[in-house]
Enzyme design. Structure first.
Site: not given
Length: 98
Positions: A13, A86
C-alpha cells in the site's frame, strides 16, 4: 500447461498517516497520505500496459485504496480477503515505533 505463464505483481500500500507519524500499523488502519496516493498513481502509470486477469487486496482501507488507484477504470474486479491483512501487533498497534 506447457508454455503457460503466470506473473504476480505484489504491491505494498501507499504511505499512510501512521507511516508518516511512525506509528505501528498492522490490523489498525489509517488513510493514505497524499504521497501515498501520488505513489499509487505513479505505479498505475507504470503498470498501464499490463493486462490483469485478477486483483486481490486485504480488507484494509489503505490496501483497497491503493489497489483501486492502480486498477483505475480497468474492468477487473478487486477481490478483498481479510486473510491478506498484515499481522496484528496487539497492544502496540498505533504506538510509536521508531
Amino acid at each position: 500447461m506447457t508454455g503457460s505463464k503466470i506473473t504476480f505483481y505484489i504491491v505494498r500500500h501507499g504511505k499512510t498517516l501512521f507511516n508518516k507519524f511512525k506509528r505501528m500499523q498492522g490490523y489498525c488502519d489509517s488513510p493514505l497520505t497524499q504521497d501515498g496516493i501520488d505513489t499509487a498513481k505513479d505505479l498505475a502509470f507504470g503498470l498501464k500496459d499490463i493486462e490483469f486477469s485478477a486483483a486481490y487486496a486485504s480488507t484494509s482501507e489503505r490496501a483497497i485504496d491503493t489497489a483501486e488507484i492502480i486498477l483505475g477504470n480497468r474492468e477487473v474486479k478487486l477481490i478483498t480477503d481479510k486473510d491478506l491483512k498484515e499481522m496484528f501487533f496487539g497492544d502496540i498497534e498505533g504506538e510509536r515505533g521508531e
